[in-house]
Scaffold this motif. Structure first.
Motif, PDB file in Angstrom:
ATOM      1  N   GLY A  47     -11.194   0.333  14.483  1.00 35.10           N
ATOM      2  CA  GLY A  47     -10.836  -0.975  15.044  1.00 35.10           C
ATOM      3  C   GLY A  47      -9.613  -1.609  14.429  1.00 35.10           C
ATOM      4  O   GLY A  47      -9.413  -2.822  14.553  1.00 35.10           O
ATOM      5  N   PHE A  48      -8.764  -0.798  13.783  1.00 34.73           N
ATOM      6  CA  PHE A  48      -7.575  -1.356  13.129  1.00 34.73           C
ATOM      7  C   PHE A  48      -6.295  -0.899  13.823  1.00 34.73           C
ATOM      8  O   PHE A  48      -6.101   0.295  14.074  1.00 34.73           O
ATOM      9  N   HIS A  49      -5.427  -1.856  14.092  1.00 37.21           N
ATOM     10  CA  HIS A  49      -4.060  -1.566  14.481  1.00 37.21           C
ATOM     11  C   HIS A  49      -3.229  -1.480  13.205  1.00 37.21           C
ATOM     12  O   HIS A  49      -3.590  -2.061  12.175  1.00 37.21           O
ATOM     13  N   THR A  50      -2.110  -0.777  13.285  1.00 37.59           N
ATOM     14  CA  THR A  50      -1.297  -0.547  12.095  1.00 37.59           C
ATOM     15  C   THR A  50       0.110  -1.091  12.288  1.00 37.59           C
ATOM     16  O   THR A  50       0.721  -0.909  13.344  1.00 37.59           O
ATOM     17  N   CYS A  51       0.601  -1.762  11.255  1.00 34.44           N
ATOM     18  CA  CYS A  51       1.956  -2.318  11.238  1.00 34.44           C
ATOM     19  C   CYS A  51       2.718  -1.707  10.070  1.00 34.44           C
ATOM     20  O   CYS A  51       2.153  -1.506   8.987  1.00 34.44           O
ATOM     21  N   LEU A  52       4.002  -1.391  10.291  1.00 35.04           N
ATOM     22  CA  LEU A  52       4.855  -0.821   9.253  1.00 35.04           C
ATOM     23  C   LEU A  52       6.080  -1.700   9.005  1.00 35.04           C
ATOM     24  O   LEU A  52       6.640  -2.266   9.938  1.00 35.04           O
ATOM     25  N   TYR A  61       0.861  -1.177   0.000  1.00 39.04           N
ATOM     26  CA  TYR A  61       0.000   0.000   0.000  1.00 39.04           C
ATOM     27  C   TYR A  61       0.902   1.234   0.000  1.00 39.04           C
ATOM     28  O   TYR A  61       1.821   1.344   0.812  1.00 39.04           O
ATOM     29  N   PHE A  62       0.607   2.175  -0.903  1.00 43.87           N
ATOM     30  CA  PHE A  62       1.516   3.298  -1.126  1.00 43.87           C
ATOM     31  C   PHE A  62       1.033   4.629  -0.558  1.00 43.87           C
ATOM     32  O   PHE A  62       1.766   5.609  -0.608  1.00 43.87           O
ATOM     33  N   SER A  63      -0.202   4.677  -0.046  1.00 40.29           N
ATOM     34  CA  SER A  63      -0.708   5.991   0.349  1.00 40.29           C
ATOM     35  C   SER A  63      -1.701   5.886   1.499  1.00 40.29           C
ATOM     36  O   SER A  63      -2.249   4.818   1.801  1.00 40.29           O
ATOM     37  N   TRP A 101       5.712   2.873   2.175  1.00 42.34           N
ATOM     38  CA  TRP A 101       5.231   4.034   2.942  1.00 42.34           C
ATOM     39  C   TRP A 101       6.274   5.139   3.056  1.00 42.34           C
ATOM     40  O   TRP A 101       5.985   6.238   3.551  1.00 42.34           O
ATOM     41  N   PHE A 102       7.509   4.875   2.592  1.00 46.94           N
ATOM     42  CA  PHE A 102       8.565   5.888   2.611  1.00 46.94           C
ATOM     43  C   PHE A 102       8.463   6.777   1.354  1.00 46.94           C
ATOM     44  O   PHE A 102       7.699   6.494   0.437  1.00 46.94           O
TER      45      PHE A 102
END
Length: 774
Positions: A407-412, A348-350, A377-378
């Motif tokens: 309800g979403f956690h985010t991972c990078l 996902y880019f944006s 994501w950079f």
């Protein structure tokens, strides 16, 4: 022109194949991605060989003594025009001869950690290394604080015996041996002595060490007997057959490019036998385990290390896994949300794209808890600078808050390598936070963070903390397999000892920062590992091919990983490398949702609504099944974290007395009560081995007897069976784990012959597991 190109490609392919064969057969490492084969050093005619021969002295009360090692060389021998080698006694030519021993007498030490665990150390030099247990990153804090307990000792004639209720360790004076026995006195395994060659034309090198002619460095080669019918398991996330007997397994961290080869992202120097013993080879140096591959009656453990430090365990698989993880640590209990669905792709880019994915998951009523942003994501794809691209993520904090509200956690995603074009490259070099070469320069083009340097760890953790403070929940701990063997590290060690430790140090640095920001909810998503990495959960199976073989490799890898002390593990449903064929992705889904952690990831599209309506329904069915089963998943996870057991569990762990269970490697227990057999090929049915007893189909209620059965899959394309006598908790469906109503648990009894049913209960906020019986 086409013909020339084809010929050139064929030539280069042939050259690569030849180089690979040279590396495998000759021990020359041409490509860093290749594993180290330590066995080749032990066939080198330029080396001096020292064979363990006899006990010179031994204090049974202290568990200490000396072993005499006889000096040998390997001599070529011609027999009817075929050349082999024999070990031949040697008189040293070293000068000055009075300064050295022809047959050195070196220390052996035996300690006892618990009634099931003994520790045996043997030196190959007169210099005893200082005790570094307190600083050793492979050991957990609990082991460092523990006090050992002596076994009962007895010396009679040629034998010094140490005994516990579970077995014994004997030391024989001559011929020198270490003999491991069970409680009934049966020999489980023992070391090999040179005298054992008398009955064979095969002159196998026994328990020995080498002094290299090239540089006088030493490496040890413990050799143990391998009995008829013996089977060996463990060694990390290995993708070959679960039973390692007959295989040569290289324990050196590498990037195998996927789970279809004999390389490993996550090797672990630990194994156990169906005869009732296990061994943790406490080392960070490469090991090649020849489990009866070159000689069917011997486990030949070719170690780069000059010291042997073995922990020997007695018992069944559950006992051994518990004992091993008491030393290297148990996987921590992970946050509830992590057991939900993770949605991802590469990539996902944006901000707009991430929010749209979250919106579509809710619109299609697919229960889910995590959105993962991979390499894009950079500002520049794959260039880690710990900052969201400003032109594509207009307000990342606002995005993270919106995702959390939904309800979403985010991972990078990130990695520990910095290319010369990365904006942090000059800073890393200037501050000396990278791995260096012999001149203090760069061993490779990229700056590789040196996690043995506390300053590097602090710098790295500050970058991660900045992301977590914005609202990111966790970080993907990608790569970590390429620490240079020729590098020099802040720890004072060279690459031979730091290469395999690199993933452990990397996992630790990242996990501890996540845990510091979210106390009690520490979690990462890591690819590489070594012994002890289970303390920094969790790990996934790497870059699987989108094929049936990719599915098989991941399943074998997960089972083997679980047999190596890791409770939690995941994999990319459908495979990673290319767009997954719908049939394969569909058959992969139940395996993914009936694993401890569930992630859709790989080449797009991974999102079910972009594939087909029927696939979206299949994806939703599997997700709903797991979310309804969340009380079972959560309680089983807690039990695993307390006992060092895997969630994705080989049948042999749960049914060690069932000989058939030791043969199965394409089925598994999901926790202790549910058996899962994925459809490994196209079709709607498959042959399944069931341990003794009654089994109830989770989808249809049909009852099956133990033994081999051909079973038709239900609506969810897998065979899912429940043990007779199981009590399985369910909850009403929720779209996210934080909306599960734990007051509405419904217990479903699966009972045929059983007089009572039992299950485990552990809810968020509970302090201990409760056993429920009805």
């Amino acid at each position: 022109m086409k013909k020339i190109v084809v010929l050139l490609f064929t030539f280069h392919l042939s050259l690569f194949t030849a180089v690979a064969q040279l590396q495998t057969n000759g021990g020359i490492q041409y490509l860093q991605a290749m594993q180290k084969d330590m066995s080749t050093d032990f066939y080198d005619l330029s080396n001096t060989y020292f064979l363990a021969d006899s006990i010179v002295s031994f204090d049974a009360a202290k568990g200490e003594g000396t072993v005499q090692w006889k000096r040998y060389r390997l001599s070529p021998r011609q027999a009817f025009n075929l050349n082999g080698y024999w070990p031949v006694r040697m008189q040293m030519l070293d000068f000055p001869d009075a300064a050295y021993e022809n047959d050195p007498e070196l220390k052996i030490k035996v300690e006892f950690i618990s009634p099931r665990t003994a520790r045996i150390r043997m030196l190959t030099t007169p210099i005893e290394p200082k005790n570094t247990d307190q600083e050793d990153v492979m050991f957990c804090d609990g082991f460092k604080k523990a006090q050992g307990q002596m076994w009962a000792s007895k010396s009679v004639g040629n034998t010094i015996a140490y005994t516990s209720p579970y077995g014994s360790i004997e030391i024989h004076k001559y011929p020198w041996r270490i003999v491991v026995k069970d409680a009934q006195g049966k020999i489980l395994t023992q070391t090999r002595h040179n005298i054992d060659n008398d009955s064979s034309q095969v002159k196998l090198l026994p328990f020995s060490f080498i002094k290299r002619g090239s540089d006088n460095s030493r490496s040890i080669n413990p050799v143990l007997t391998l009995a008829p019918g013996e089977r060996i398991y463990g060694c990390g996330e290995s993708f070959t057959s679960l039973n390692k007997a007959g295989q040569k397994v290289h324990l050196s961290v590498t990037d195998p490019q996927g789970p279809e080869t004999d390389g490993q992202y996550k090797p672990v120097p630990f194994f156990f036998s169906n005869r009732g013993y296990g061994i943790f080879m406490h080392t960070s140096a490469p090991v090649t385990c020849d489990f009866g591959a070159s000689y069917i009656g011997a486990n030949r453990l070719f170690m780069a290390d000059e010291l042997m430090d073995f922990f020997v365990f007695l018992g069944e698989p559950k006992d051994i896994l518990n004992e091993y993880t008491e030393i290297t640590g148990k996987s921590p209990m992970l946050p509830l949300w992590s057991f939900g669905t993770w949605m991802s792709r590469i990539t996902y880019f944006s901000q707009k794209e991430g929010l749209e994915i979250a919106k579509q998951l809710r619109a299609h009523k697919i229960p889910s808890d995590v959105i993962h942003f991979d390499t894009g994501w950079f500002g520049v794809d794959w260039q880690c600078d710990y900052q969201f691209a400003k032109d594509r993520f207009e307000d990342p904090v606002k995005m993270l808050k919106q995702l959390a509200k939904d309800g979403f956690h985010t991972c990078l995603w990130q990695l520990p390598y910095f290319t010369p074009k990365n904006r942090f490259f000059p800073e890393i070099i200037e501050k000396g936070m990278h791995v260096v070469n012999a001149t203090g320069g760069m061993p490779v083009e990229d700056a590789i963070l040196d996690f043995s340097n506390p300053a590097t760890v602090s710098w790295y953790q500050s970058k991660i903390a900045g992301l977590l403070k914005q609202g990111v929940s966790t970080i993907k701990c990608d790569f970590g397999e390429a620490a240079p063997y020729n590098g020099f590290y802040h720890s004072g060690k060279g690459g031979l000892y730091e290469h395999n430790l690199y993933p452990l140090r990397y996992n630790k640095a990242l996990w501890e920062e996540v845990e510091r920001n979210y106390p009690g909810e520490g979690i990462i998503w890591a690819r590489s590992a070594w012994a002890g990495s289970q303390r920094y959960a969790l790990h996934w199976g790497g870059d699987a091919a989108t094929t049936n073989i990719g599915l098989l490799g991941d399943l074998r890898g997960g089972l083997s990983f679980g047999l190596s002390g890791f409770s939690f593990w995941s994999h990319d449903m459908g495979g990673f490398v290319t767009v997954s064929p719908e049939d394969i992705y569909r058959r992969w889904l139940p395996f993914g949702f009936l694993s401890s952690h569930t992630r859709a990831h790989g080449a797009p599209p991974t999102e079910p609504w972009l594939i087909s309506e029927s696939f979206t329904n299949a994806f939703r069915d599997c997700a709903e099944m797991k979310y309804k089963l969340m009380p079972y998943v959560y309680a089983q996870a807690k039990d695993c974290s307390e006992r060092g057991l895997p969630m994705v569990r080989a049948l042999l762990v749960e049914f060690p007395q069932d000989k058939g269970a030791w043969l199965v490697e394409d089925e598994y227990m999901f926790g202790s009560q549910i058996l899962v057999a994925p459809l490994m090929e196209s079709g709607t049915s498959r042959d399944v081995y069931l341990p003794k007893g009654k089994w109830i189909d989770y989808q249809t209620g049909k009852v099956y007897e133990g033994g081999y059965q051909t079973i038709e899959a239900g609506k969810i394309p897998a065979i899912i069976l429940v043990r007779d006598g199981s009590l399985i908790p369910h909850v009403p469906l929720a779209q996210r784990t934080d909306q599960i109503d734990w007051n509405q648990i419904e217990w479903k009894a699966y009972k045929v012959d059983a007089t009572t049913c039992s299950g485990l209960l552990f809810k968020p906020g509970d302090s201990q597991i409760e056993v429920i019986k009805r």
